[in-house]
Design an enzyme around this catalytic site. Structure first.
Site, PDB file in Angstrom:
ATOM      1  N   GLN A   1      -5.853  -2.699   1.755  1.00 41.85           N
ATOM      2  CA  GLN A   1      -4.847  -3.056   1.929  1.00 41.85           C
ATOM      3  C   GLN A   1      -4.059  -3.824   2.887  1.00 41.85           C
ATOM      4  O   GLN A   1      -4.187  -3.630   3.811  1.00 41.85           O
ATOM      5  CB  GLN A   1      -4.005  -1.934   1.723  1.00 41.85           C
ATOM      6  CG  GLN A   1      -2.382  -2.205   0.998  1.00 41.85           C
ATOM      7  CD  GLN A   1      -1.588  -1.024   1.136  1.00 41.85           C
ATOM      8  OE1 GLN A   1      -2.278   0.294   0.439  1.00 41.85           O
ATOM      9  NE2 GLN A   1      -0.049  -0.813   0.817  1.00 41.85           N
TER      10      GLN A   1
ATOM     11  N   CYS B   1       0.924  -0.194  -2.214  1.00 42.00           N
ATOM     12  CA  CYS B   1      -0.915   0.866  -2.533  1.00 42.00           C
ATOM     13  C   CYS B   1      -0.561   1.280  -4.439  1.00 42.00           C
ATOM     14  O   CYS B   1      -1.386   1.972  -5.142  1.00 42.00           O
ATOM     15  CB  CYS B   1       0.150   1.822  -1.451  1.00 42.00           C
ATOM     16  SG  CYS B   1       1.275   2.933  -2.430  1.00 42.00           S
TER      17      CYS B   1
ATOM     18  N   HIS C   1       2.419   7.403  -1.153  1.00 37.62           N
ATOM     19  CA  HIS C   1       1.848   6.270  -0.611  1.00 37.62           C
ATOM     20  C   HIS C   1       1.041   7.237  -2.110  1.00 37.62           C
ATOM     21  O   HIS C   1       0.378   7.972  -1.274  1.00 37.62           O
ATOM     22  CB  HIS C   1       0.664   6.824   0.907  1.00 37.62           C
ATOM     23  CG  HIS C   1      -0.620   5.996   0.473  1.00 37.62           C
ATOM     24  ND1 HIS C   1      -0.425   4.086   0.604  1.00 37.62           N
ATOM     25  CD2 HIS C   1      -1.879   5.711   0.035  1.00 37.62           C
ATOM     26  CE1 HIS C   1      -1.822   3.247   1.119  1.00 37.62           C
ATOM     27  NE2 HIS C   1      -2.537   4.842   0.855  1.00 37.62           N
TER      28      HIS C   1
ATOM     29  N   ASP D   1      -8.527   4.069  -0.960  1.00 42.24           N
ATOM     30  CA  ASP D   1      -7.233   4.544  -0.370  1.00 42.24           C
ATOM     31  C   ASP D   1      -7.354   3.134   0.638  1.00 42.24           C
ATOM     32  O   ASP D   1      -8.358   2.679   1.386  1.00 42.24           O
ATOM     33  CB  ASP D   1      -6.666   5.321   0.474  1.00 42.24           C
ATOM     34  CG  ASP D   1      -5.505   5.081   0.908  1.00 42.24           C
ATOM     35  OD1 ASP D   1      -4.945   4.111   0.806  1.00 42.24           O
ATOM     36  OD2 ASP D   1      -5.314   6.059   0.696  1.00 42.24           O
TER      37      ASP D   1
END
Length: 235
Positions: free
Chosen positions: A89, A95, A166, A188
């Site tokens: 990211q 996200c 998040h 993630d």
């Protein structure tokens, strides 16, 4: 991070709006997981193809994240299937879109041909996670979809785009080590790569255990939300 998007609201309507615009065939959809105890998990449509978690970022959670990343770097982890689709990211507040791409791309959910997500996955073939991140920054495929979905939530679009919430995602992936079996993999974009979370026999139940132990068990916050990608309700 290179740019900033509007944060996605964590509810099934928003996630399904994004997914449908991105090209997910509506045979599957995101639904709320109302609790992580066994009785409430049985209410979630099965089979679950991915689990998306919204969690609060705190100084304590950031310290744990950095410690875990350092331990994985120094000690390693079980070898993960190389076909797991993961993106680094680099876009602030993206996200939600990252979690959705990770959830759908790592499931067997059907995508419409020539849809934005189908095109993006094709374009990412043989690219590194960093190259995929650059492609996400520069492609027009998702910025508008993200903005439309972010504006479709029940809450007003915030004027202050700073957020301490998040999204992360859990999927099942084959073991790439010795012996057969499935693994729970956390995806993630803020981490250094996919994270092995242990053996997977039931994705929803196993992800719920990880969420309780790694996230909720170390927090006093109530700002958690869990959703599962599974079969759409029949009319």
């Amino acid at each position: 991070m290179s740019s900033r998007w509007i944060p996605l609201e964590s509810n099934p309507d928003v996630l399904n709006s994004w997914s449908n615009k991105a090209g997910l065939v509506p045979l599957v959809q995101f639904d709320d997981v109302f609790g992580l105890d066994e009785a409430l998990l049985t209410m979630v449509p099965q089979p679950v193809k991915a689990v998306v978690l919204l969690f609060p970022i705190s100084p304590e959670s950031e310290a744990r994240r950095k410690q875990e990343d350092e331990e994985i770097l120094s000690k390693g982890q079980p070898t993960l299937d190389p076909t797991v689709f993961w993106i680094k990211q680099t876009i602030s507040n993206a996200c939600g879109t990252m979690g959705l791409i990770h959830a759908i791309a790592n499931s067997d959910a059907t995508l419409k041909p020539e849809s934005p997500l189908s095109k993006f996955i094709d374009q990412c073939t043989d690219k590194t996670p960093e190259e995929r991140a650059k492609l996400l920054e520069t492609t027009p495929l998702f910025a508008d979809i993200h903005a439309q979905a972010a504006s479709s939530g029940q809450s007003a679009v915030p004027t202050n785009l700073d957020t301490d919430l998040h999204f992360t995602c859990f999927v099942a992936a084959p073991s790439a080590g010795t012996g057969p079996g499935m693994r729970v993999v956390e995806l993630d974009g803020r981490r250094n790569g996919p994270i092995d979370r242990g053996e997977c026999t039931d994705l929803l139940a196993d992800a719920a255990k990880v969420i309780q132990e790694v996230y909720m068990g170390n927090s006093q916050s109530m700002q958690f939300n869990v959703m599962a990608l599974g079969p759409a309700a029949k009319d």
